[in-house]
Design a protein around this motif. Structure first.
Motif, PDB file in Angstrom:
ATOM      1  N   UNK A 195       0.834  -1.187   0.000  1.00 43.09           N
ATOM      2  CA  UNK A 195       0.000   0.000   0.000  1.00 43.09           C
ATOM      3  C   UNK A 195       0.873   1.244   0.000  1.00 43.09           C
ATOM      4  N   UNK A 196       1.942   1.222   0.781  1.00 41.53           N
ATOM      5  CA  UNK A 196       2.835   2.372   0.830  1.00 41.53           C
ATOM      6  C   UNK A 196       3.462   2.625  -0.535  1.00 41.53           C
ATOM      7  N   UNK A 197       3.758   1.552  -1.258  1.00 45.02           N
ATOM      8  CA  UNK A 197       4.362   1.716  -2.579  1.00 45.02           C
ATOM      9  C   UNK A 197       3.381   2.309  -3.575  1.00 45.02           C
ATOM     10  N   UNK A 317       2.641  -3.713  -7.607  1.00 45.20           N
ATOM     11  CA  UNK A 317       3.256  -5.040  -7.812  1.00 45.20           C
ATOM     12  C   UNK A 317       2.277  -6.124  -8.232  1.00 45.20           C
ATOM     13  N   UNK A 318       1.074  -6.165  -7.654  1.00 47.20           N
ATOM     14  CA  UNK A 318       0.132  -7.240  -7.971  1.00 47.20           C
ATOM     15  C   UNK A 318      -0.367  -7.165  -9.413  1.00 47.20           C
ATOM     16  N   UNK A 319      -0.300  -5.955 -10.038  1.00 45.91           N
ATOM     17  CA  UNK A 319      -0.813  -5.770 -11.391  1.00 45.91           C
ATOM     18  C   UNK A 319       0.246  -5.965 -12.471  1.00 45.91           C
ATOM     19  N   UNK A 320       1.490  -6.172 -12.078  1.00 47.35           N
ATOM     20  CA  UNK A 320       2.570  -6.337 -13.035  1.00 47.35           C
ATOM     21  C   UNK A 320       2.570  -7.767 -13.605  1.00 47.35           C
ATOM     22  N   UNK A 324       0.053 -11.151  -8.845  1.00 46.63           N
ATOM     23  CA  UNK A 324      -1.010 -12.127  -8.609  1.00 46.63           C
ATOM     24  C   UNK A 324      -2.158 -11.990  -9.598  1.00 46.63           C
ATOM     25  N   UNK A 325      -2.369 -10.803 -10.147  1.00 46.24           N
ATOM     26  CA  UNK A 325      -3.411 -10.605 -11.151  1.00 46.24           C
ATOM     27  C   UNK A 325      -2.938  -9.535 -12.131  1.00 46.24           C
ATOM     28  N   UNK A 326      -2.184  -9.924 -13.143  1.00 45.69           N
ATOM     29  CA  UNK A 326      -1.628  -8.934 -14.077  1.00 45.69           C
ATOM     30  C   UNK A 326      -2.711  -8.070 -14.723  1.00 45.69           C
TER      31      UNK A 326
END
Length: 336
Positions: A195-197, A317-320, A324-326
């Motif tokens: 979240x901070x990122x 990160x999760x969308x890359x 986990x889910x690009x």
């Protein structure tokens, strides 16, 4: 079949997109089609807001060669009964009433007439409407078993000759994969570091999806969309830089989602939508984008990866591709 984006190479992505450009998958709430906005209408694609958030085209445009032949002179967009329909851009109400016993609304927008049915109007003929303004609600499910709205578009100053509405709207460029390859659920909002990122978290003492309009600012580059004011300022600057490189602003498919919109999307999309009150969009710090950014490996997506952070925007990160889910289209604001 369900819809999920795969992290393929640019060449493979382009090839698959061309194969599925006119494909429709009908029969369920996850039906969608990978549209092609090439041609004269592409300039309008970054200007028009989708009639509902989370655009899903469940039946594509299929204009017959002769007007008297059967066909489909518009697109059907998934929408639940009672769901609000919003104006795609600033314009004027042309018609509110019934055609063949179905409630219809039509607008004049940028030289085009746009019709929606079955939609019970909350505006009157002659009214001026703004981008994103609610113009009516879905009246019934008679057109599609699971609920949808038929959208038609034609040149307002000519004899009625329908054109493909899909070229005027923007949606996620998706690749269809077998059911077995679909994820079980969307990732929850990550605690701590992630979240901070990204910056997509609580602020101002507000609850997710319950941020008052006065605390948000409109996007000048994408009428009808709102974000937290610093995020809006950063996005407009980013969009201006993108326009210098690619010739047009960034098209925005989704931005702030209030709580009721999150409820509507959850009911319509099931596990493909976040639990109401937990959507990253509910903090007014996230956007979903078109303009080629919505595909991994494109020049536009590479440009965003290289430049977005200068304006406070990051790809979480999760969308890359390895996440986990690009989701190449999903970007979030990080202040500071």
């Amino acid at each position: 079949m369900k819809v999920i984006t795969s992290a393929l190479s640019a060449a493979v992505s382009v090839a698959i997109a061309s194969v599925f450009a006119a494909l429709i998958v009908v029969g369920g709430p996850h039906s969608a089609y990978a549209q092609n906005t090439d041609g004269a209408e592409v300039d309008a694609a970054h200007r028009w807001l989708t009639p509902v958030p989370g655009l899903q085209i469940v039946r594509a445009f299929d204009k017959p060669a002769q007007n008297w032949n059967a066909g489909h002179r518009g697109i059907d967009v998934a929408a639940a009964v009672g769901e609000s329909i919003r104006s795609p851009a600033a314009g004027t109400v042309r018609f509110v009433g019934k055609v063949a016993d179905k409630p219809v609304i039509s607008l004049e927008v940028g030289g085009y007439a746009v019709s929606f049915e079955p939609v019970a109007g909350t505006v009157r003929k002659g009214d001026q409407v703004a981008a994103g303004q609610v113009i009516g609600t879905v009246a019934d499910t008679s057109h599609c078993a699971d609920g949808c709205v038929h959208v038609g578009v034609w040149k307002a100053d000519r004899a009625k000759d329908y054109v493909n509405p899909a070229g005027f709207f923007v949606s996620d460029a998706s690749i269809l994969l077998p059911e077995a390859q679909a994820p079980d659920r969307l990732p929850a909002a990550a605690p701590g570091g992630s979240v901070a990122k990204s910056g997509a978290g609580a602020w101002g003492g507000y609850s997710n999806g319950r941020i008052p309009t006065v605390a948000l600012c409109p996007l000048r580059s994408a009428p009808g969309h709102r974000l937290r004011c610093d995020a809006a300022k950063g996005f407009d600057a980013l969009s201006a830089a993108f326009a210098q490189r690619f010739g047009h602003p960034i098209s925005v498919t989704d931005s702030y989602r209030d709580y009721q919109t999150q409820v509507t999307l959850k009911a319509r999309k099931g596990k493909w939508a976040a639990t109401p009150g937990r959507s990253n969009h509910g903090w007014a710090l996230a956007v979903d984008l078109g303009s080629g950014i919505n595909s991994f490996g494109t020049a536009q997506h590479k440009w965003m990866k290289a430049n977005a952070s200068r304006f406070g925007w990051v790809h979480p990160p999760w969308a890359q591709p390895s996440g986990s889910l690009p989701e190449p289209w999903h970007w979030e604001f990080r202040a500071g």
